[in-house]
Scaffold this active site. Structure first.
Site, PDB file in Angstrom:
ATOM      1  CB  SER A   1      29.865   1.347 -11.685  1.00  0.00           C
ATOM      2  OG  SER A   1      30.177   1.386 -12.980  1.00  0.00           O
TER       3      SER A   1
ATOM      4  CG  ASP B   1      24.122   1.349 -16.783  1.00  0.00           C
ATOM      5  OD1 ASP B   1      23.909   2.606 -17.417  1.00  0.00           O
ATOM      6  OD2 ASP B   1      23.781   0.916 -15.992  1.00  0.00           O
TER       7      ASP B   1
ATOM      8  CG  HIS C   1      25.342   3.325 -14.040  1.00  0.00           C
ATOM      9  ND1 HIS C   1      25.969   2.291 -14.530  1.00  0.00           N
ATOM     10  CD2 HIS C   1      26.439   3.956 -13.507  1.00  0.00           C
ATOM     11  CE1 HIS C   1      27.063   2.162 -14.698  1.00  0.00           C
ATOM     12  NE2 HIS C   1      27.810   2.896 -13.639  1.00  0.00           N
TER      13      HIS C   1
END
Length: 219
Positions: free
Chosen positions: A115, A167, A198
């Site tokens: 991320s 996600d 995610h």
């Protein structure tokens, strides 16, 4: 220099993996993945998991948390505070240099990020003229992809990029656009997608291990 969590898979590590966590986590977040990832017969590796600084995050009403940069909005074309991204690239450069000083050459250092952490390593790679072993970009994106460029003399660094098709934090289309942008800039990208949110999954870890094994054997 940033505080870190470290794991070594054997004596006198010959390779290093510097792994940046996501927003709100810390260096302990991905440490448990090491025994799942590492395979018998690999050379000794040092895994370095740094803690991001604590900073106010605009989209979270300014609540301070660990983050590599501030997120100032929802539009992926301008959501990242690029001054913060550049500061984190500088912190990452210091960690790379420490591994070099400890005897591991740059061409045996992998950068990994999830991320926010992935956004930092991708930005860093486009600015480097020194070699690296490869990049591991998980559930992430390249900030300001529309205007991204590589510096003159930038070296070729292979990228393993994986993303969840479900996600809700970084949409799949955003990550696919990043992969396409990197390829346009001449970066070798191995793209993987998985039916997940995610996060990471077992199949992804297995594919990453295959990718790492190829590079460890070649090195």
């Amino acid at each position: 220099m940033l505080q870190t969590v470290e794991q070594e898979t054997g004596a006198s590590p010959q390779w290093a993996v510097i792994w940046l966590h996501g927003l709100g986590a810390d260096g302990n977040d991905f440490a448990p993945i090491v025994p799942e990832l590492v395979r018998p017969g690999w050379p000794a590796l040092r895994f370095v998991f740094p803690h991001a600084p604590v900073r106010p995050i605009t989209i979270n009403n300014g609540v301070p948390m660990r983050g590599w940069y501030d997120i100032v909005g929802m539009d992926f074309r301008s959501r990242a505070d690029m001054d913060g991204v550049r500061d984190s690239v500088g912190e990452l450069d210091a960690l790379i240099q420490r591994e070099i000083d400890r005897g591991i050459p740059a061409e045996r250092i992998f950068l990994a990020g999830f991320s926010q952490g992935g956004a930092v390593i991708l930005t860093a790679a486009l600015q480097r003229s020194a070699p690296l072993a490869g990049l591991i970009a998980l559930s992430t994106y390249l900030p300001e992809a529309e205007t991204a460029t590589r510096i003159d003399g930038a070296v070729q660094v292979p990228v393993f990029m994986a993303h969840g098709t479900q996600d809700p934090v970084i949409p799949l289309q955003v990550a696919e656009h990043t992969a396409a942008t990197l390829r346009t800039l001449g970066v070798e990208v191995q793209w993987q997608s998985y039916p997940m949110a995610h996060q990471v999954c077992g199949e992804e870890i297995s594919a990453l291990a295959d990718w790492l094994q190829t590079r460890l054997q070649a090195g």
